[in-house]
Design a protein around this motif. Structure first.
Motif, PDB file in Angstrom:
ATOM      1  N   ALA A  97      10.617   9.587   5.715  1.00 25.13           N
ATOM      2  CA  ALA A  97       9.910  10.125   6.686  1.00 25.13           C
ATOM      3  C   ALA A  97       9.155  10.076   7.437  1.00 25.13           C
ATOM      4  O   ALA A  97       9.080  10.009   8.731  1.00 25.13           O
ATOM      5  CB  ALA A  97       9.338  10.760   5.724  1.00 25.13           C
ATOM      6  N   PRO A  98       8.401   8.402   7.267  1.00 25.86           N
ATOM      7  CA  PRO A  98       7.270   7.751   8.099  1.00 25.86           C
ATOM      8  C   PRO A  98       8.214   7.256   9.179  1.00 25.86           C
ATOM      9  O   PRO A  98       8.007   6.700  10.277  1.00 25.86           O
ATOM     10  CB  PRO A  98       6.520   6.493   6.891  1.00 25.86           C
ATOM     11  N   PHE A 118       0.590  -1.432  -0.008  1.00 23.09           N
ATOM     12  CA  PHE A 118      -0.065  -0.226   0.662  1.00 23.09           C
ATOM     13  C   PHE A 118       0.890   1.647  -0.095  1.00 23.09           C
ATOM     14  O   PHE A 118       1.691   1.216   0.490  1.00 23.09           O
ATOM     15  CB  PHE A 118      -0.730  -0.027   1.300  1.00 23.09           C
ATOM     16  N   PRO A 119       0.451   2.581  -0.760  1.00 28.41           N
ATOM     17  CA  PRO A 119       1.469   3.595  -0.569  1.00 28.41           C
ATOM     18  C   PRO A 119       0.973   4.012   0.785  1.00 28.41           C
ATOM     19  O   PRO A 119       0.510   3.567   1.783  1.00 28.41           O
ATOM     20  CB  PRO A 119       0.417   4.116  -1.573  1.00 28.41           C
ATOM     21  N   ILE A 120       2.418   4.728   1.422  1.00 32.70           N
ATOM     22  CA  ILE A 120       3.097   4.780   3.035  1.00 32.70           C
ATOM     23  C   ILE A 120       1.795   5.606   3.628  1.00 32.70           C
ATOM     24  O   ILE A 120       1.320   5.492   5.013  1.00 32.70           O
ATOM     25  CB  ILE A 120       4.271   4.910   3.655  1.00 32.70           C
ATOM     26  N   ALA A 121       1.809   6.774   3.250  1.00 37.36           N
ATOM     27  CA  ALA A 121       0.237   7.626   3.463  1.00 37.36           C
ATOM     28  C   ALA A 121      -0.682   6.566   3.668  1.00 37.36           C
ATOM     29  O   ALA A 121      -1.776   6.896   4.954  1.00 37.36           O
ATOM     30  CB  ALA A 121       0.244   8.580   2.435  1.00 37.36           C
ATOM     31  N   TYR A 122      -1.485   5.551   2.766  1.00 36.23           N
ATOM     32  CA  TYR A 122      -2.458   5.433   2.602  1.00 36.23           C
ATOM     33  C   TYR A 122      -2.364   4.405   4.272  1.00 36.23           C
ATOM     34  O   TYR A 122      -3.728   4.092   4.945  1.00 36.23           O
ATOM     35  CB  TYR A 122      -2.972   3.929   1.827  1.00 36.23           C
ATOM     36  N   ALA A 123      -1.497   3.485   3.910  1.00 31.72           N
ATOM     37  CA  ALA A 123      -1.317   2.459   5.637  1.00 31.72           C
ATOM     38  C   ALA A 123      -1.234   3.539   6.317  1.00 31.72           C
ATOM     39  O   ALA A 123      -2.149   2.641   7.443  1.00 31.72           O
ATOM     40  CB  ALA A 123       0.138   1.399   4.795  1.00 31.72           C
ATOM     41  N   VAL A 124      -0.671   4.289   6.630  1.00 35.54           N
ATOM     42  CA  VAL A 124      -0.684   4.734   7.470  1.00 35.54           C
ATOM     43  C   VAL A 124      -2.215   5.765   8.277  1.00 35.54           C
ATOM     44  O   VAL A 124      -2.991   5.097   9.468  1.00 35.54           O
ATOM     45  CB  VAL A 124       0.640   6.103   7.952  1.00 35.54           C
ATOM     46  N   GLY A 125      -2.870   6.477   7.106  1.00 34.54           N
ATOM     47  CA  GLY A 125      -4.459   6.866   7.714  1.00 34.54           C
ATOM     48  C   GLY A 125      -5.170   5.343   7.669  1.00 34.54           C
ATOM     49  O   GLY A 125      -5.947   5.896   8.366  1.00 34.54           O
ATOM     50  N   LEU A 126      -5.597   4.770   6.774  1.00 35.92           N
ATOM     51  CA  LEU A 126      -6.363   3.805   7.458  1.00 35.92           C
ATOM     52  C   LEU A 126      -5.607   2.116   8.916  1.00 35.92           C
ATOM     53  O   LEU A 126      -6.986   2.651   9.662  1.00 35.92           O
ATOM     54  CB  LEU A 126      -6.068   2.276   6.394  1.00 35.92           C
ATOM     55  N   ILE A 160       1.977  15.017   3.022  1.00 33.22           N
ATOM     56  CA  ILE A 160       1.032  14.558   3.916  1.00 33.22           C
ATOM     57  C   ILE A 160       1.223  13.039   4.656  1.00 33.22           C
ATOM     58  O   ILE A 160       0.679  12.259   5.687  1.00 33.22           O
ATOM     59  CB  ILE A 160      -0.446  12.926   2.269  1.00 33.22           C
ATOM     60  N   LEU A 161       1.931  12.859   4.677  1.00 32.74           N
ATOM     61  CA  LEU A 161       3.495  12.114   5.063  1.00 32.74           C
ATOM     62  C   LEU A 161       3.091  12.277   6.833  1.00 32.74           C
ATOM     63  O   LEU A 161       2.257  11.901   8.166  1.00 32.74           O
ATOM     64  CB  LEU A 161       4.586  11.501   4.612  1.00 32.74           C
ATOM     65  N   ILE A 162       3.981  14.080   7.100  1.00 35.93           N
ATOM     66  CA  ILE A 162       3.850  14.263   8.325  1.00 35.93           C
ATOM     67  C   ILE A 162       2.332  14.633   8.888  1.00 35.93           C
ATOM     68  O   ILE A 162       2.156  14.153  10.437  1.00 35.93           O
ATOM     69  CB  ILE A 162       4.078  15.395   7.913  1.00 35.93           C
TER      70      ILE A 162
END
Length: 433
Positions: free
Chosen positions: A338-339, A23-31, A285-287
């Motif tokens: 960054a993540p 998954f894109p990292i931002a999606y993984a973090v958000g979901l 978006i990652l931050i």
């Protein structure tokens, strides 16, 4: 199992599952944050609230400016000038072009702050040049990608700003000063490794050292190197904040790239700004999502549990420090830089402080660990860029990089167990340790 433990399992389990599923990292973090909030019975409005809170920071404004500065300078034709400067300084040695590659990365990294930009810009010039001079293509690529990590440590590094914001209460100026000696130590370590291999394979030497030629190249490169001086001297001297210095550096970079070196047209400026927007969209978006993820970690007391778990393995500070590095290196194999900084810092910093590691020293350790992660499969972005630039299979590049992994790990251990390497320079400039 308590409800808190179940929520923790949902948060971390779903996150790593999505990472493994690419998954894109931002999606993984958000979901994963959404799943955790649902399991806690909290309103989903908490997610956007925490995301906005995460990027509502004056210090974070420095990140877009530093990225813009790096893109403008990197597009403005300074690569050739920095390579010529490095060649005048170390090109006379056995394996001279490898040494030039490493030293040029130190100079260029201080301007771009990006290992990816370093590899793409310098690699496209130096890898073909080294191959033409008789160096093996895989060796040339390995030198390029590993030396690019110097730029992560040498200020101005936007990743240091992200760490300072995440750790809270850490001076950006102190972090900037803390990176110079570790960056130089990494360069020396890589140069020693390159020299040993160069002697063994009888790679060529360059022209003898000439002071007049060196001074000539230094004068030519002065305008590029001055961008770093503006940022570092301004921040350390208290003339302006990191954000203000970054904004000034952007204007300076624009003037130098367009009017002094004339390597960038106004059309090129718009194209460079387009690249900046794409990069910033990813970073911000990652931050934002990581701030929400960090909120969940906090309410679930994950940092305290992680500290207890790690210290339960051993109370020996050396073993704990090695475990922290091992965790960061493992995360580097599956996550981007960054993540890792945003997610691992709140968890591991308290553990590091409990065994006497200074937050500034820990920041340098995190940056270097993440840098090594950029070179390791399966998600090593810089490894992929280097392989693409050299048109070589990733497996061949990894094999050639093995000796340089050792050099980087030795440097990491020195930074971990000799605090003064990171802390001496900030102390000299009066920063509280």
């Amino acid at each position: 199992m308590s409800p808190e433990d179940i929520s923790t399992l949902i948060l971390l389990g779903s996150f790593f599952a999505m990472i493994l599923l690419r998954f894109p990292i931002a999606y993984a973090v958000g979901l994963s944050t959404v799943f955790c909030l649902l399991s806690q019975g909290q309103a989903l409005v908490t997610l956007p609230q925490q995301m906005v809170k995460g990027i509502w920071s004056f210090s974070l404004m420095a990140v877009p400016f530093f990225i813009t500065m790096g893109v403008l300078m990197g597009s403005g034709g300074i690569s050739d000038k920095l390579i010529a400067l490095a060649n005048s300084l170390v090109g006379w040695m056995r394996g001279g072009l490898a040494m030039v590659n490493i030293v040029a990365s130190y100079f260029f990294g201080g301007i771009s702050g990006s290992a990816s930009a370093d590899t793409a810009s310098l690699g496209s010039i130096l890898i073909p040049m080294m191959v033409d001079q008789g160096y093996d293509a895989d060796f040339s690529t390995a030198v390029t990608i590993t030396s690019s990590c110097e730029g992560l440590l040498v200020p101005p590094s936007h990743n240091m700003v992200i760490y300072a914001t995440t750790a809270s209460g850490i001076s950006v100026g102190a972090l900037f000063m803390a990176g110079y000696i570790p960056g130089a130590l990494l360069a020396v370590s890589l140069m020693i490794g390159s020299y040993i291999i160069s002697v063994k394979r009888n790679y060529p030497k360059g022209k003898p050292f000439s002071m007049s030629y060196f001074l000539q190249q230094l004068a030519t490169s002065f305008w590029a190197l001055a961008a770093v001086l503006i940022v570092v001297v301004g921040v350390v001297g208290g003339v302006f904040t990191a954000t203000e210095s970054a904004a000034i550096a952007v204007i300076y970079s624009l003037i130098v790239s367009v009017f002094v070196y004339k390597g960038l047209t106004w059309r090129g400026v718009w194209k460079a700004l387009d690249t900046c927007v794409e990069t910033l969209a990813i970073v911000l978006i990652l931050i934002a999502t990581s701030a929400a993820f960090g909120y969940c970690l906090t309410i679930l007391h994950v940092p305290a549990k992680a500290a207890a778990l790690i210290t339960s393995v051993s109370s020996n500070p050396i073993v704990v420090a090695l475990l922290i590095n091992a965790i960061l290196l493992l995360l580097g194999c599956i996550m981007d830089m960054a993540p890792i900084i945003l997610i691992a810092t709140p968890i591991l910093l308290p553990v590091a402080q409990s065994i006497g590691i200074n937050p500034i020293q820990f920041g340098v350790m995190v940056i270097l660990n993440c840098g090594i992660g950029l070179l390791t499969p399966p998600v090593g972005a810089v490894l992929f860029i280097g392989s693409a630039v050299a048109k070589l299979p990733m497996e061949k590049v990894v094999k050639a990089t093995l000796p340089f992994y050792l050099c980087m790990l030795i440097t990491l251990l020195l930074l971990t167990f000799i605090p003064s390497i990171s802390l001496w320079l900030p102390a000299v400039f009066g920063y509280a340790m």
